[in-house]
Design a protein around this motif. Structure first.
Motif, PDB file in Angstrom:
ATOM      1  N   GLU A 157       0.835  -1.207   0.000  1.00 22.04           N
ATOM      2  CA  GLU A 157       0.000   0.000   0.000  1.00 22.04           C
ATOM      3  C   GLU A 157       0.870   1.257   0.000  1.00 22.04           C
ATOM      4  OE1 GLU A 157      -3.424   1.934  -0.457  1.00 22.04           O
ATOM      5  OE2 GLU A 157      -3.203  -0.246  -0.409  1.00 22.04           O
ATOM      6  N   THR A 158       1.966   1.227   0.747  1.00 25.24           N
ATOM      7  CA  THR A 158       2.877   2.377   0.783  1.00 25.24           C
ATOM      8  C   THR A 158       3.456   2.654  -0.593  1.00 25.24           C
ATOM      9  OG1 THR A 158       3.479   2.017   3.099  1.00 25.24           O
ATOM     10  CG2 THR A 158       5.053   3.249   1.747  1.00 25.24           C
ATOM     11  N   TYR A 159       3.895   1.605  -1.282  1.00 24.85           N
ATOM     12  CA  TYR A 159       4.506   1.801  -2.600  1.00 24.85           C
ATOM     13  C   TYR A 159       3.473   2.235  -3.639  1.00 24.85           C
ATOM     14  CZ  TYR A 159       8.480  -0.560  -0.454  1.00 24.85           C
ATOM     15  OH  TYR A 159       9.514  -0.894   0.382  1.00 24.85           O
ATOM     16  N   LYS A 160       2.250   1.818  -3.461  1.00 25.20           N
ATOM     17  CA  LYS A 160       1.188   2.263  -4.381  1.00 25.20           C
ATOM     18  C   LYS A 160       0.922   3.760  -4.206  1.00 25.20           C
ATOM     19  CE  LYS A 160      -1.338  -2.095  -5.029  1.00 25.20           C
ATOM     20  NZ  LYS A 160      -2.600  -2.839  -4.758  1.00 25.20           N
ATOM     21  N   GLN A 161       1.111   4.259  -2.991  1.00 26.34           N
ATOM     22  CA  GLN A 161       0.871   5.678  -2.725  1.00 26.34           C
ATOM     23  C   GLN A 161       2.041   6.558  -3.125  1.00 26.34           C
ATOM     24  OE1 GLN A 161      -0.053   5.751   1.466  1.00 26.34           O
ATOM     25  NE2 GLN A 161      -2.123   4.960   1.190  1.00 26.34           N
ATOM     26  N   MET A 162       3.213   5.953  -3.356  1.00 29.32           N
ATOM     27  CA  MET A 162       4.405   6.721  -3.713  1.00 29.32           C
ATOM     28  C   MET A 162       4.363   7.152  -5.171  1.00 29.32           C
ATOM     29  SD  MET A 162       7.331   4.509  -1.689  1.00 29.32           S
ATOM     30  CE  MET A 162       8.699   5.466  -2.322  1.00 29.32           C
ATOM     31  N   THR A 163       5.057   8.244  -5.453  1.00 33.88           N
ATOM     32  CA  THR A 163       5.126   8.735  -6.836  1.00 33.88           C
ATOM     33  C   THR A 163       6.402   8.289  -7.536  1.00 33.88           C
ATOM     34  OG1 THR A 163       6.081  10.804  -6.028  1.00 33.88           O
ATOM     35  CG2 THR A 163       3.698  10.752  -6.350  1.00 33.88           C
ATOM     36  N   SER A 164       7.454   8.010  -6.746  1.00 35.39           N
ATOM     37  CA  SER A 164       8.723   7.585  -7.337  1.00 35.39           C
ATOM     38  C   SER A 164       8.581   6.199  -7.966  1.00 35.39           C
ATOM     39  CB  SER A 164       9.815   7.552  -6.268  1.00 35.39           C
ATOM     40  OG  SER A 164      10.997   6.997  -6.785  1.00 35.39           O
ATOM     41  N   GLU A 165       9.190   6.027  -9.121  1.00 33.48           N
ATOM     42  CA  GLU A 165       9.133   4.731  -9.807  1.00 33.48           C
ATOM     43  C   GLU A 165      10.294   3.825  -9.419  1.00 33.48           C
ATOM     44  OE1 GLU A 165       6.728   3.405 -11.590  1.00 33.48           O
ATOM     45  OE2 GLU A 165       5.563   5.229 -11.207  1.00 33.48           O
ATOM     46  N   ILE A 166      11.235   4.349  -8.638  1.00 32.82           N
ATOM     47  CA  ILE A 166      12.393   3.569  -8.199  1.00 32.82           C
ATOM     48  C   ILE A 166      12.379   3.445  -6.676  1.00 32.82           C
ATOM     49  CG2 ILE A 166      14.910   3.408  -8.154  1.00 32.82           C
ATOM     50  CD1 ILE A 166      13.719   3.018 -10.923  1.00 32.82           C
ATOM     51  N   ILE A 167      12.535   2.230  -6.191  1.00 33.20           N
ATOM     52  CA  ILE A 167      12.533   1.954  -4.760  1.00 33.20           C
ATOM     53  C   ILE A 167      13.925   1.465  -4.353  1.00 33.20           C
ATOM     54  CG2 ILE A 167      11.492   0.602  -2.906  1.00 33.20           C
ATOM     55  CD1 ILE A 167       9.518   2.456  -4.279  1.00 33.20           C
ATOM     56  N   THR A 168      14.425   1.958  -3.210  1.00 40.42           N
ATOM     57  CA  THR A 168      15.712   1.499  -2.682  1.00 40.42           C
ATOM     58  C   THR A 168      15.456   0.468  -1.592  1.00 40.42           C
ATOM     59  OG1 THR A 168      16.807   3.604  -3.131  1.00 40.42           O
ATOM     60  CG2 THR A 168      17.830   2.178  -1.496  1.00 40.42           C
ATOM     61  N   LEU A 169      16.038  -0.703  -1.752  1.00 38.42           N
ATOM     62  CA  LEU A 169      15.907  -1.773  -0.771  1.00 38.42           C
ATOM     63  C   LEU A 169      17.300  -2.238  -0.340  1.00 38.42           C
ATOM     64  CD1 LEU A 169      13.139  -3.971  -2.490  1.00 38.42           C
ATOM     65  CD2 LEU A 169      12.823  -2.280  -0.684  1.00 38.42           C
ATOM     66  N   TYR A 170      17.340  -3.048   0.721  1.00 36.49           N
ATOM     67  CA  TYR A 170      18.588  -3.656   1.167  1.00 36.49           C
ATOM     68  C   TYR A 170      18.398  -5.172   1.179  1.00 36.49           C
ATOM     69  CZ  TYR A 170      20.073   0.999   2.564  1.00 36.49           C
ATOM     70  OH  TYR A 170      20.424   2.324   2.555  1.00 36.49           O
ATOM     71  N   SER A 171      19.470  -5.891   0.881  1.00 33.84           N
ATOM     72  CA  SER A 171      19.388  -7.354   0.882  1.00 33.84           C
ATOM     73  C   SER A 171      20.434  -7.955   1.808  1.00 33.84           C
ATOM     74  CB  SER A 171      19.574  -7.914  -0.530  1.00 33.84           C
ATOM     75  OG  SER A 171      20.906  -7.755  -0.967  1.00 33.84           O
TER      76      SER A 171
END
Length: 548
Positions: A157-171
């Motif tokens: 839901e958070t990512y659906k509300q975001m406008t940025s098309e790029i997400i930063t994650l950690y692995s």
């Protein structure tokens, strides 16, 4: 000199190095320890940052305040991954909130001491192997698909509300997660931690103190924990657990009602508090209200006074701040800075003498501290409390018995106030009470004292150090805990806080911290103050309140 760059490392030297080296390479070549992150031209970055052009670097260690935050983020990820490695990927781990140098967490398993020990051993194993934490970027659509598979739908839901098309994650060990601050590049630095199993089956993930890197003995604060639990239950009934839930309420045009529900809830708690005092008014002569900076002490004391009046009790409010010693007598630290937050900055003897006189129905000339001249002034007429039933005193030290030593403990009712929000960005990122209080401070002091963001960021470390010494150790002295948090408040504070923070220039050493808070605020939709009641505690910070 092709493909060569010049990097200037604060406290070390200037280096001519090959373009493409990482900061971690520099750290290893110089055999530096405890370095966990860096500022490159004042922007915070992981040690994996690839150096491609001339720059200035400040290395951040685990002993720095910013470095301590990076350490804690890494520890959270380590803990989550260790649990999932032991119990399976589908295991739900939730990091709820801070509590006494730790994070209160829940795992959807029935735990005992042996299982908690197994989690700790798995964490130590990952640390010993010095497993790598990678920073990756992915398309928003990919992140949504991944978290749908993981059944972490609040992130979806958070990512659906975001406008940025790029997400930063950690692995880490093929597990992917989001954290709104940077991370260490390897787990080997995360050596210091502990786990404590509580009676309710929750686990406290404990982290070291910033200066000592030692794990303090765990102190269980039952009242604080109960406040968190009660507020969490209420917010769950309102179907609001995560920031995305509040954002959805705003999007659906229902924020006015939600604000009113929050205010009603808080006012009911304040009414219950007033009833407790009323029921014991024959014994209680002094109501002591304390809490850390920007906790809402002033408005709480004034609202409580109104509730007591509505029950036929006539209170009299005294602010301890009016008993500051004259500036010339105020203690200083080794750098010559005034120590306003120490008990020694208060004229304790004068304060006690005035309390005793008032309680004996004598007339007293009360001081008023002039913060501009740094002197106590006596401009008001003498007062007595012959027609009063109770004194209310508010200040950061009022839980400390030394401040009111001439009044018998049985005649005091002590209240600890702080904004304990149950809100979280997602199940692995709780909203920090410390961050919430700083944002409150930022908005209030910019409006009322003309302080800029840089001044407040500089002073916050000293405020935090004082709280650790003079406020938090006395929480256990409180007879009750009052929660001043409002679930919606960050969305409203954001409107004021963002432009203040953006005034911090990129050449400032506090630029990275201002960016961190801005990035945090980016998760919240803005809420206008139109629907905010005049008597709300939040008015203490945004202004135009009933009590101003």
């Amino acid at each position: 000199m092709e493909n060569k760059i010049i990097v200037e490392v604060e406290g070390l030297d200037k280096y001519i190095i090959d373009s493409g080296k990482t900061i971690d390479d520099l750290v290893k070549e110089n055999n530096l320890t405890n370095v966990i992150a860096a500022l490159v031209d004042n922007e915070a970055t992981e040690l994996s940052y690839v150096l491609k052009e001339d720059c200035k670097i400040k290395l951040i260690t685990v002993l720095d305040r910013y470095g301590a935050n990076v350490y804690l983020n890494g520890l959270k990820f380590l803990y989550i991954v260790a649990v999932k490695e032991l119990f399976g990927r589908e295991t739900n781990v939730e990091l709820k909130h801070s509590i006494d140098k730790g994070i209160y967490t829940t795992i959807d398993k029935e735990l005992d001491e042996n299982l908690v020990k197994a989690i700790k051993n798995k964490m130590s194993e990952i640390v010993f192997e010095n497993e790598k934490i990678d920073k990756i970027s992915c398309a928003r659509k990919e992140a949504i698909e991944y978290y749908e598979k993981m059944n972490e739908l609040e992130k979806v839901e958070t990512y659906k509300q975001m406008t940025s098309e790029i997400i930063t994650l950690y692995s880490l060990l093929d597990y992917y997660d989001y954290f709104y601050s940077i991370m260490p590049v390897r787990c080997g630095i995360l050596k210091d931690f502990d786990l404590t199993l509580l009676e309710d089956g929750a686990v406290v993930l404990r982290y070291p103190g910033m200066q000592t890197q030692e794990i303090s003995p765990y102190t269980h604060l039952t009242d604080v924990l109960e406040v968190f639990k009660n507020y969490s239950k209420w917010s769950s009934k309102m179907h609001v657990t995560y920031v995305s839930d509040v954002n959805s309420i705003i999007i659906d045009g229902k924020i006015k009602e939600f604000i009113e529900l929050n205010e009603i809830k808080q006012n009911e708690e304040l009414n219950n508090l007033a009833n407790k005092i009323k029921d014991n008014i024959d014994t209680i002569k002094l109501v002591c209200i304390a809490g850390p900076s920007s906790s809402g002490k002033t408005t709480t004391s004034k609202k409580l006074s109104l509730y007591l009046k509505s029950k036929g009790i006539n209170p009299f409010i005294i602010s301890v701040d009016n008993y500051f010693k004259n500036r010339v007598d105020t203690p200083k630290d080794e750098k010559g800075r005034y120590l306003f937050d120490t008990l020694e900055a208060i004229d304790v003897d004068l304060f006690n003498n005035d309390l005793v006189k008032l309680l004996n129905n004598e007339e007293v000339s009360l001081p008023e501290y002039n913060f501009l001249t740094g002197e106590r002034e006596y401009k008001r007429k003498p007062v007595s409390i012959k027609e009063r039933d109770v004194l209310i005193i508010e200040g950061i030290h009022v839980l400390n018995e030394e401040l009111t030593k001439k009044v018998d403990r049985k005649n005091k009712y002590k209240i600890y106030v702080s904004p304990f929000t149950p809100l979280a960005l997602d199940r692995h990122n709780h909203v920090s009470t410390v961050d919430l209080r700083f944002i409150r401070l930022l908005v209030r002091d910019y409006r009322t004292r003309g302080r800029d963001a840089l001044d407040m960021l500089k002073g916050w470390s000293q405020v935090r150090d004082s709280e650790e010494k003079y406020i938090f150790p006395y929480q256990k002295e409180a007879d009750t805990v009052f929660n001043t948090a409002l679930i919606y408040e960050i969305g409203m504070l954001k409107t004021y806080a963002e432009p203040i923070l953006k005034s911090v220039k990129s050449d400032s050493e506090y630029y990275a911290e201002s960016l961190r808070i801005i990035n945090f605020l980016n998760n919240f939709l803005s809420i206008p103050e139109d629907f905010l009641p005049a008597a709300s505690i939040l008015r203490e910070f945004v202004g135009s309140g009933y009590f101003e």
